[in-house]
Design an enzyme around this catalytic site. Sequence first.
Site, PDB file in Angstrom:
ATOM      1  CE1 TYR A  69      63.082  56.545  40.728  1.00 43.69           C
ATOM      2  CE2 TYR A  69      64.640  56.446  42.545  1.00 43.69           C
ATOM      3  CZ  TYR A  69      64.110  55.904  41.391  1.00 43.69           C
ATOM      4  OH  TYR A  69      64.612  54.725  40.908  1.00 43.69           O
ATOM      5  CG  ASN A 114      67.213  56.986  38.755  1.00 36.79           C
ATOM      6  OD1 ASN A 114      67.888  57.133  37.748  1.00 36.79           O
ATOM      7  ND2 ASN A 114      66.124  56.238  38.780  1.00 36.79           N
ATOM      8  CB  ALA A 115      72.362  55.277  37.832  1.00 33.94           C
ATOM      9  CD  GLU A 116      68.389  54.564  34.300  1.00 27.59           C
ATOM     10  OE1 GLU A 116      67.182  54.714  34.058  1.00 27.59           O
ATOM     11  OE2 GLU A 116      68.884  53.479  34.697  1.00 27.59           O
ATOM     12  CG  ASN A 156      69.293  53.436  44.155  1.00 27.53           C
ATOM     13  OD1 ASN A 156      68.503  52.521  44.396  1.00 27.53           O
ATOM     14  ND2 ASN A 156      69.697  53.716  42.929  1.00 27.53           N
ATOM     15  CD  GLU A 157      71.472  50.664  41.335  1.00 26.29           C
ATOM     16  OE1 GLU A 157      72.275  51.450  40.797  1.00 26.29           O
ATOM     17  OE2 GLU A 157      70.623  50.013  40.694  1.00 26.29           O
ATOM     18  CE1 TYR A 220      65.205  47.694  35.514  1.00 28.72           C
ATOM     19  CE2 TYR A 220      66.900  47.399  37.193  1.00 28.72           C
ATOM     20  CZ  TYR A 220      65.814  48.086  36.700  1.00 28.72           C
ATOM     21  OH  TYR A 220      65.321  49.172  37.383  1.00 28.72           O
ATOM     22  CD  GLU A 256      65.805  50.479  40.551  1.00 26.10           C
ATOM     23  OE1 GLU A 256      66.303  50.072  39.467  1.00 26.10           O
ATOM     24  OE2 GLU A 256      66.268  51.425  41.203  1.00 26.10           O
ATOM     25  CE1 TYR A 324      64.194  52.610  32.230  1.00 25.57           C
ATOM     26  CE2 TYR A 324      63.111  50.501  32.494  1.00 25.57           C
ATOM     27  CZ  TYR A 324      64.186  51.335  32.730  1.00 25.57           C
ATOM     28  OH  TYR A 324      65.251  50.872  33.460  1.00 25.57           O
TER      29      TYR A 324
END
Length: 379
Positions: A69, A114-116, A156-157, A220, A256, A324
């Site tokens: 990233y 990235n969402a996190e 992303n997404e 996921y 991912e 994780y």
Amino acid sequence: MRLLQLFVVLTALFCHGIGTDDGPTDAVTWYPYSFTVNSSRVFILHLLGSVPANCTISECQFLRCGCVYFFWSYHSSSKGVYDFETSGKNVQRLFDYAKEAGLWVIARAGPYCNAETNGGGFALWGSDGSLGNLQTSDATYHEAWLPPVILNQIENELQETTHSATNTLVIYMEQIKSAFRDAGITMPFTYNEKGMRTMSWSTDLQNVGGAVNVYGLDSYPGGFSCTNVNSGFNLVRTYYQWFSNYSYTQPNYFPEFEAGYFTPWGGSFPDDCVTEHNPALADVYYKNNIGQRTTLLSLYMAWGGTNWVIFIGAAPVVYSSYDYSAPLRETRQIQDKFYLTKLISLFTRVSTDLLKTHPHQAFGPGRFEIPIPHRYLME
């Protein structure tokens, strides 16, 4: 539509010696089966992770590729200021180390990543609204983000819910693509779809603009065993059909795929996630993907790390540990599933027959209606 798809696939079969490229470079090309890098077909199993500064090259040599990233917020602390050279931010040094280790790199440069992480990776100095209307073709936002890699992911997404050339998301994606090309970036573009919910930015489906060279899907599927130890495995048997319908001229790519799962504020401790620590997770899920013609698989996360305040301080999603339940834990502890992950990685490197497979007609009537998607003839 089916006839057109069949024609494209048959054409690829007869002309399989010629890969597809986007013009700026022929160092990386792609087929409906797999990628070609420097004229050699390759199976790419690559890892996402937070790698400590003292990571040794020998620890990475079983891999083929890494994914990185590039957070706007990390490299731009204030408006008009960019740092790609000081320690910890030296991108060229990172590329040099990857080259020394014999690794390729897939870049995920955003602008949204990235969402996190804080603001998805957007520059935090823009939280006052000065960035304009984010993830659109807004002129203020456009002006703000102009800025050994084999692929370059843009956005992303970002779900394409309206297929129209005048839609602000389509214009926005075209702006990003043009900015990278104008900056001299020649590698093919990729994208990460937000699960099997919408179909976005593929050249093989309603391409009105904004489409990338190689479409990617994130997934996921594992049961969240942190809260339910009996959740077991939830195998998805329809990946093959999904890619066949929406990106049939491209290799099957997961930017991912679950290698563990994050722990939210107030959630369970990573050690309680029984399924995520089980070597069977790698054995069952990754082989299922390979059996459905996947030739580019990114494990998220493979190396657990720590979210320092600059990345996650204001994000309400996860706390500072990003362990994780990864094969390589935040503490550098090697989990049992690491060894099976490594074994599968080495298997894909030597099993070159996986790089071009097609359905056995005995198991179904045609290319897009195979009832048993995991059985293939190898060439």
